[in-house]
Scaffold this motif. Structure first.
Motif, PDB file in Angstrom:
ATOM      1  N   TYR A 390       0.831  -1.209   0.000  1.00 47.38           N
ATOM      2  CA  TYR A 390       0.000   0.000   0.000  1.00 47.38           C
ATOM      3  C   TYR A 390       0.864   1.257   0.000  1.00 47.38           C
ATOM      4  O   TYR A 390       0.637   2.189  -0.787  1.00 47.38           O
ATOM      5  CB  TYR A 390      -0.930   0.005   1.217  1.00 47.38           C
ATOM      6  N   LEU A 391       1.856   1.318   0.877  1.00 45.38           N
ATOM      7  CA  LEU A 391       2.699   2.502   0.971  1.00 45.38           C
ATOM      8  C   LEU A 391       3.474   2.739  -0.320  1.00 45.38           C
ATOM      9  O   LEU A 391       3.663   3.891  -0.737  1.00 45.38           O
ATOM     10  CB  LEU A 391       3.666   2.364   2.155  1.00 45.38           C
ATOM     11  N   SER A 392       3.895   1.668  -0.960  1.00 47.95           N
ATOM     12  CA  SER A 392       4.606   1.811  -2.231  1.00 47.95           C
ATOM     13  C   SER A 392       3.722   2.459  -3.285  1.00 47.95           C
ATOM     14  O   SER A 392       4.165   3.353  -4.029  1.00 47.95           O
ATOM     15  CB  SER A 392       5.096   0.444  -2.702  1.00 47.95           C
ATOM     16  N   CYS A 393       2.470   2.025  -3.368  1.00 44.34           N
ATOM     17  CA  CYS A 393       1.544   2.605  -4.347  1.00 44.34           C
ATOM     18  C   CYS A 393       1.132   4.019  -3.957  1.00 44.34           C
ATOM     19  O   CYS A 393       1.059   4.918  -4.799  1.00 44.34           O
ATOM     20  CB  CYS A 393       0.315   1.716  -4.478  1.00 44.34           C
ATOM     21  N   ALA A 394       0.861   4.223  -2.665  1.00 42.67           N
ATOM     22  CA  ALA A 394       0.364   5.523  -2.208  1.00 42.67           C
ATOM     23  C   ALA A 394       1.414   6.612  -2.344  1.00 42.67           C
ATOM     24  O   ALA A 394       1.091   7.779  -2.616  1.00 42.67           O
ATOM     25  CB  ALA A 394      -0.086   5.419  -0.760  1.00 42.67           C
ATOM     26  N   ASN A 395       2.675   6.254  -2.167  1.00 43.31           N
ATOM     27  CA  ASN A 395       3.748   7.247  -2.172  1.00 43.31           C
ATOM     28  C   ASN A 395       4.596   7.201  -3.439  1.00 43.31           C
ATOM     29  O   ASN A 395       5.742   7.676  -3.443  1.00 43.31           O
ATOM     30  CB  ASN A 395       4.646   7.042  -0.935  1.00 43.31           C
ATOM     31  N   SER A 396       4.046   6.647  -4.504  1.00 47.46           N
ATOM     32  CA  SER A 396       4.816   6.481  -5.737  1.00 47.46           C
ATOM     33  C   SER A 396       4.987   7.775  -6.535  1.00 47.46           C
ATOM     34  O   SER A 396       5.881   7.888  -7.364  1.00 47.46           O
ATOM     35  CB  SER A 396       4.160   5.421  -6.630  1.00 47.46           C
ATOM     36  N   GLY A 397       4.119   8.764  -6.309  1.00 42.30           N
ATOM     37  CA  GLY A 397       4.192  10.017  -7.060  1.00 42.30           C
ATOM     38  C   GLY A 397       5.014  11.071  -6.351  1.00 42.30           C
ATOM     39  O   GLY A 397       5.686  10.815  -5.344  1.00 42.30           O
ATOM     40  N   ASP A 398       4.944  12.279  -6.876  1.00 43.06           N
ATOM     41  CA  ASP A 398       5.632  13.400  -6.246  1.00 43.06           C
ATOM     42  C   ASP A 398       4.948  13.764  -4.927  1.00 43.06           C
ATOM     43  O   ASP A 398       3.740  13.533  -4.755  1.00 43.06           O
ATOM     44  CB  ASP A 398       5.613  14.617  -7.174  1.00 43.06           C
ATOM     45  N   PRO A 399       5.679  14.328  -3.990  1.00 39.90           N
ATOM     46  CA  PRO A 399       5.052  14.768  -2.734  1.00 39.90           C
ATOM     47  C   PRO A 399       3.923  15.759  -3.016  1.00 39.90           C
ATOM     48  O   PRO A 399       4.022  16.594  -3.910  1.00 39.90           O
ATOM     49  CB  PRO A 399       6.204  15.436  -1.979  1.00 39.90           C
TER      50      PRO A 399
END
Length: 515
Positions: A390-399
């Motif tokens: 989940y964290l990998s997908c959720a944080n895959s984009g720019d901040p």
């Protein structure tokens, strides 16, 4: 010897052998026998099984206790024995308060024997999702990082259930930090579906759904940030209500809801019938100072004539994806049953759901993911594979930027108002809960194209807009897995959703249970 005497002697023998309080023995005798009047006017005793176990409704249980045909002590013991038998297979429970439940059952029985006025849930065995505070119980929310957390006070909804006479048996399993539609973690393993152990019970209220569907609990409480009550209910063949934010206080829930997240996550009742869901809702509903969205909305009920000819829309939107043929057939069947009950049922196209789903993921994914990433900093080696994905997908984009966040908040409010305008004359919508029945263990994921953002769209948009929705089991798949449908309402019209759902449940008739 007359049969009356034979049965009385047996009852006296039972009394002498049981190492328990006289009130318990009397209640057991009364539960085992009922008094019948013969044609000649003489009295005899006949065997009476405890018909409310394991799949009795809350009404059947409370009426049995009030009439002294059911002993709260025996009822709790039967549930504890069933948990002992099924827990090694289901892994539904995180914590079991055996001694506490027994103490409360004896106290409940004492009140019955004294003829005291009884509360609405007097003696009813319930369970609670393990992310909700119960004083003295561990509340890990599926995480090794919370294994040392033991709340010192009850969440308001727990206090209300206890005040209504419920006996809480224990709390139930979740995925880590509730961030998946499958219940599996490093602390208590995976919770299985009572219909087929090879399949998931869903998430994040998967342990709760498994406990209720298997008869280990008469009902309970889950929480829902994107379908986490409705999807497990659908997977396991029970009912659940995702309530309007603020109707039931979410105080004492982890993660806490505040600010922009208050609309996303709610707590709500789960049970085997909609009538039971409504009973639990009525006990837990009401304002609380700890919930920022809490509102003093009075409870209301609906007469059958008020419901007659009400418009129900069969939800259509290209943004929701394609449900399986069996799922679509269940929705069609539900539409026919509702029409036969007097509702006006017709297709209803709802615009704006593509944007609603993007906004839901913005809050549920990048925003919450960023906050969780900070909270686990330095402990990444202790989180579960499901949370890591989940964290990998959720944080895959720019901040995310402040401007993006503020715009998303405004867009959500404007979109919510637009959807309400479209539903002005159609207060209830009918749809699938998800695109398919339960999946096998390990097959759920966040991968694009096949993952949760595609399969769970029917449920997710309600959490963005704060709309209530109820899951009602309707049929079985070719593999013998439950298929539920969802009834969706406008904010603060939870009781109308439940009334429509109960009409559907009545038209459907009795529902099969797993075992």
């Amino acid at each position: 010897m007359p049969e009356f005497c034979v049965q009385l002697i047996r009852a006296q023998l039972e009394f002498s052998r049981l190492p328990c309080a006289p009130s318990t023995v009397i209640m057991r005798i009364m539960g085992a026998f009922r008094l019948l009047t013969c044609a000649a006017g003489t009295l005899t005793l006949a065997l009476r099984p405890m018909s409310c176990f394991p799949y009795g409704t809350l009404t059947e249980i409370t009426e049995g206790i009030r009439s002294r045909n059911v002993s709260p002590v025996e009822l709790v013991e039967l549930h504890l024995k069933r948990i002992e038998t099924l827990q090694p297979k289901l892994h539904a429970f995180v914590h079991l308060d055996t001694e506490g439940a027994r103490e409360r059952a004896h106290a409940a029985e004492g009140l019955v024997m004294r003829g005291a006025q009884l509360s609405p849930l007097h003696g009813v065995p319930l369970t609670i999702k393990s992310c909700i505070d119960v004083a003295g119980w561990p509340a890990p929310a599926g995480s090794v990082l919370r294994m040392g957390y033991t709340p010192q006070r009850d969440a308001p909804l727990v206090s209300r259930l206890k005040a209504a006479g419920a006996i809480l048996l224990g709390n139930t399993n979740t995925p880590e930090f509730l961030m998946a539609y499958e219940t599996d973690n490093l602390t208590h393993g995976k919770s299985s579906n009572p219909w087929n152990m090879a399949y998931s019970s869903g998430g994040s209220s998967g342990g709760e759904a498994a406990a209720i569907a298997s008869g280990c609990s008469a009902g309970g409480v889950g929480s829902d940030g994107g379908g986490s009550i409705r999807v497990p209910a659908h997977f396991c063949g029970i009912c659940g209500l995702k309530s309007t934010p603020g109707r039931i206080p979410a105080t004492g829930h982890f993660p806490p809801g505040a600010g922009a997240f208050s609309w996303i996550g709610v707590v709500g009742p789960m049970a085997r019938t909609i009538a039971d869901v409504r009973t639990l809702f009525e006990v837990m509903a009401g304002p609380d100072v700890g919930d920022a969205l809490s509102a003093p909305v009075p409870l209301r009920s609906y007469r059958s004539e008020e419901l007659r000819a009400m418009r129900i829309g069969i939800l259509e939107s290209s943004a929701l994806g394609v449900a399986s043929p069996e799922t679509r057939a269940a929705v069609e069947q539900a539409a026919k049953l509702l029409a036969a009950q007097g509702f006006t049922v017709e297709p209803f196209r709802l615009d704006g759901l593509d944007r609603a789903l993007d906004l839901w993921w913005f809050f549920f994914g990048p925003v919450i993911g960023s906050l969780l990433q900070r909270s686990i900093a330095g402990h990444e080696d202790q989180i579960s594979p499901m949370l890591r994905e989940y964290l990998s997908c959720a944080n895959s984009g720019d901040p995310i930027t402040l401007d993006q966040f503020m715009k998303a908040c405004a867009d959500r409010d404007l979109l919510r108002a637009e959807i309400l305008r479209q539903m002005q004359d159609t207060p209830i919508l009918l749809s699938p809960v998800s695109t398919t029945p339960a999946f096998r263990h390990g097959q759920g994921n966040y991968h694009p194209g096949t993952g949760y953002r595609d399969t769970m769209r029917y449920s997710q948009w309600l959490n963005l807009t704060g709309f209530p929705g109820a899951s009602v089991p309707l049929s079985l798949s070719n593999e013998g897995l439950p298929i539920g449908v969802q009834l969706i309402g406008r904010p603060f019209e939870d009781e109308l959703v439940l009334a429509a759902a109960e009409s559907l449940e009545t038209a459907r008739g009795p529902y099969q249970l797993p075992f």
